[in-house]
Design an enzyme around this catalytic site. Structure first.
Site, mmCIF file in Angstrom:
data_model
loop_
_atom_site.group_PDB
_atom_site.id
_atom_site.type_symbol
_atom_site.label_atom_id
_atom_site.label_comp_id
_atom_site.label_asym_id
_atom_site.label_seq_id
_atom_site.Cartn_x
_atom_site.Cartn_y
_atom_site.Cartn_z
ATOM 1 N N HIS A 95 45.263 41.933 87.810
ATOM 2 C CA HIS A 95 46.384 42.141 88.358
ATOM 3 C C HIS A 95 46.746 43.282 89.269
ATOM 4 O O HIS A 95 47.311 43.094 90.583
ATOM 5 C CB HIS A 95 47.741 41.894 88.112
ATOM 6 C CG HIS A 95 48.092 43.032 86.984
ATOM 7 N ND1 HIS A 95 47.734 43.585 85.687
ATOM 8 C CD2 HIS A 95 48.482 43.486 87.195
ATOM 9 C CE1 HIS A 95 48.115 44.559 85.839
ATOM 10 N NE2 HIS A 95 48.988 45.359 86.007
ATOM 11 N N HIS A 109 49.151 46.780 97.842
ATOM 12 C CA HIS A 109 48.195 46.159 96.488
ATOM 13 C C HIS A 109 48.009 45.058 96.009
ATOM 14 O O HIS A 109 47.481 44.417 95.909
ATOM 15 C CB HIS A 109 47.762 47.618 95.355
ATOM 16 C CG HIS A 109 48.775 47.609 94.393
ATOM 17 N ND1 HIS A 109 50.690 47.490 94.614
ATOM 18 C CD2 HIS A 109 49.213 46.651 92.913
ATOM 19 C CE1 HIS A 109 50.756 47.081 93.066
ATOM 20 N NE2 HIS A 109 49.884 46.445 92.504
ATOM 21 N N LYS A 161 44.626 47.588 93.258
ATOM 22 C CA LYS A 161 44.856 48.960 93.794
ATOM 23 C C LYS A 161 43.088 50.194 94.280
ATOM 24 O O LYS A 161 43.627 51.694 94.446
ATOM 25 C CB LYS A 161 45.166 49.629 92.199
ATOM 26 C CG LYS A 161 46.966 49.438 92.176
ATOM 27 C CD LYS A 161 47.253 49.643 91.178
ATOM 28 C CE LYS A 161 48.818 49.759 90.767
ATOM 29 N NZ LYS A 161 49.291 50.354 89.262
ATOM 30 N N ASP A 167 53.776 43.464 83.340
ATOM 31 C CA ASP A 167 53.270 44.898 83.648
ATOM 32 C C ASP A 167 54.625 45.968 83.712
ATOM 33 O O ASP A 167 54.054 47.374 83.527
ATOM 34 C CB ASP A 167 53.220 44.220 85.255
ATOM 35 C CG ASP A 167 53.165 45.802 85.612
ATOM 36 O OD1 ASP A 167 52.172 46.612 86.107
ATOM 37 O OD2 ASP A 167 53.962 46.032 87.229
#
Length: 420
Positions: free
Chosen positions: A281, A310, A285, A363
């Site tokens: 996920h 990102h 980044k 998350d």
């Protein structure tokens, strides 16, 4: 790329493992931030030299793939900047060691581990070593050679001035024969690079055409879920190594998302895919500069926008993989909010599947529970209180939070792999 087609106990997914690997190689190039094609150019040049050397299709394809993945040990923009701005950076071996470790236990790519380990070793130090085969030495040294060519060429891609610089670059490589590079590899490079087409193929349109050609030539390989999870785990380690703030974040998110999905009765096949989505996920980044991710204070508006991009970068990488449509969506929607105020797509709750909503909660949960350099992870009670407040505000799915609340001890164990 040597693809392992032996039977595997895990179930299969209708995905071409080669296509997955090529797509995930885009993540490695994101570390360049403004220049996102280094690995592809290295692969294209390596393959061009291989053809001049008369290597067969299998060996040529291997060198192309090796070029794509040679910097798999690099996640730091600082490291990348050194590698493309210095012809012989003293600290270059560190990322070679990391790359070797990442690849050596993944069957389909294990043959790349040793060449990656030596791809910044000078030929004068590599030739004749009893612990390195001649084939590995030549593979590694060819990648080193064309990698240094790309470093020398990088300042001129944006100006369109590459052809003007080619003679000086060719001379630099010629002067390094016998010390940095094997003389026969230098000769192959000089022969291949004498043509203008060699350099013009490194432009964006040429790069895309080369990727399409190599995919078309390669033998498709149906990937097992076990292989995909292992490969996703490799890339999650690259992402999480980028900052001391994110160590094991992706693994924790993946484990927690699967735990919550199973508790909510999500079909097993989707639990498997959701775990892969959790591992991948935060791929995007890798394009965020180190100093932004590691900034101890509040981000300014420009830095915040860089961070906010990102999840779209993650989508850009994953959505092109046939068979990854759901995984791409779940992975890239983890900052969407039910009222449409999230990013990057501003989706509302009606457009988000249950799996995507689970991953969003996982998350946030993991980030709160994880130890960070500047603070200890929150307790289970504090994490739950934080999540319940977000659910009360309508920012996350209350049903998912309620499922987590039923067994916070198990959820905390899933979210904190190092502490388990």
């Amino acid at each position: 790329m040597t693809v392992n087609t032996s039977p595997i106990a895990a179930s299969y997914i209708d995905v071409d493992l080669r296509q997955v690997i090529y797509a995930l190689s885009d993540a490695l190039d994101l570390v360049g931030i403004d220049d996102v094609a280094h690995g592809k150019r290295v692969g294209i040049m390596a393959a061009a030299c291989a053809r001049v050397m008369g290597l067969d299709r299998g060996d040529t394809t291997f060198l192309f793939d090796l070029g794509l993945l040679h910097d798999i040990g690099v996640s730091s923009t600082r490291t990348h900047n050194h590698l493309v701005s210095e012809f012989d950076w003293q600290m270059s071996q560190e990322h070679c060691n990391v790359g070797c470790e990442l690849l050596r236990d993944f069957g389909p790519l294990a043959a790349m581990a040793e060449p990656v380990h030596y791809h910044h070793t000078h030929w004068q130090d590599l030739q004749g070593r009893a612990d390195v085969s001649r084939q590995v030495a030549e593979q590694a040294n060819l990648i080193f050679l064309v990698d240094r060519v790309d470093a020398l060429t990088a300042p001129y891609y944006s100006s369109g001035n590459v052809l003007m610089q080619a003679p000086a670059i060719r001379q630099k490589i010629r002067d390094s024969a016998g010390t940095f590079f094997a003389p026969e590899l230098v000769e192959a490079f000089l022969q291949a690079s004498a043509a203008e087409a060699f350099w013009l193929r490194l432009e964006p349109r040429g790069i895309q055409s080369a990727l399409e050609d190599m995919l078309a030539q390669g033998q498709p390989c149906r990937a097992s879920l076990a292989q995909l999870k292992q490969l996703a785990g490799i890339f999650s380690r690259i992402v999480d190594a980028k900052s001391p703030f994110t160590a094991e974040h992706s693994l924790g998110v993946a484990r927690l998302a699967r735990h919550l999905a199973e508790a909510m009765g999500v079909p097993q096949a989707n639990c498997e895919r959701l775990e892969i989505a959790g591992l991948l996920h935060d791929l995007g980044k890798l394009r965020v500069p180190d100093e932004v991710l590691d900034k101890p204070g509040q981000l300014d508006e420009r830095e915040r926008k860089m961070i906010n991009a990102h999840s779209f970068e993650t989508y850009q990488i994953l959505h092109r993989i046939r068979g990854f449509e759901e995984i791409a969506a779940w992975a890239s929607y983890h900052h969407e909010e039910p009222d449409g105020s999230g990013y990057p797509f501003h989706l509302t709750v009606d457009a988000m599947s249950r799996e995507a909503r689970i991953l969003r909660v996982a998350d946030i949960f993991q980030a709160m529970a994880q130890d960070r350099p500047y603070r200890a992870g929150l307790s289970a009670d504090a994490v739950l209180q934080f999540l319940q407040e977000l659910a009360h505000q309508g920012r996350i799915d209350a049903e998912v939070v309620a499922v987590a609340a039923r067994d916070m001890d198990a959820a905390m164990r899933a979210a904190r792999p190092a502490a388990a």
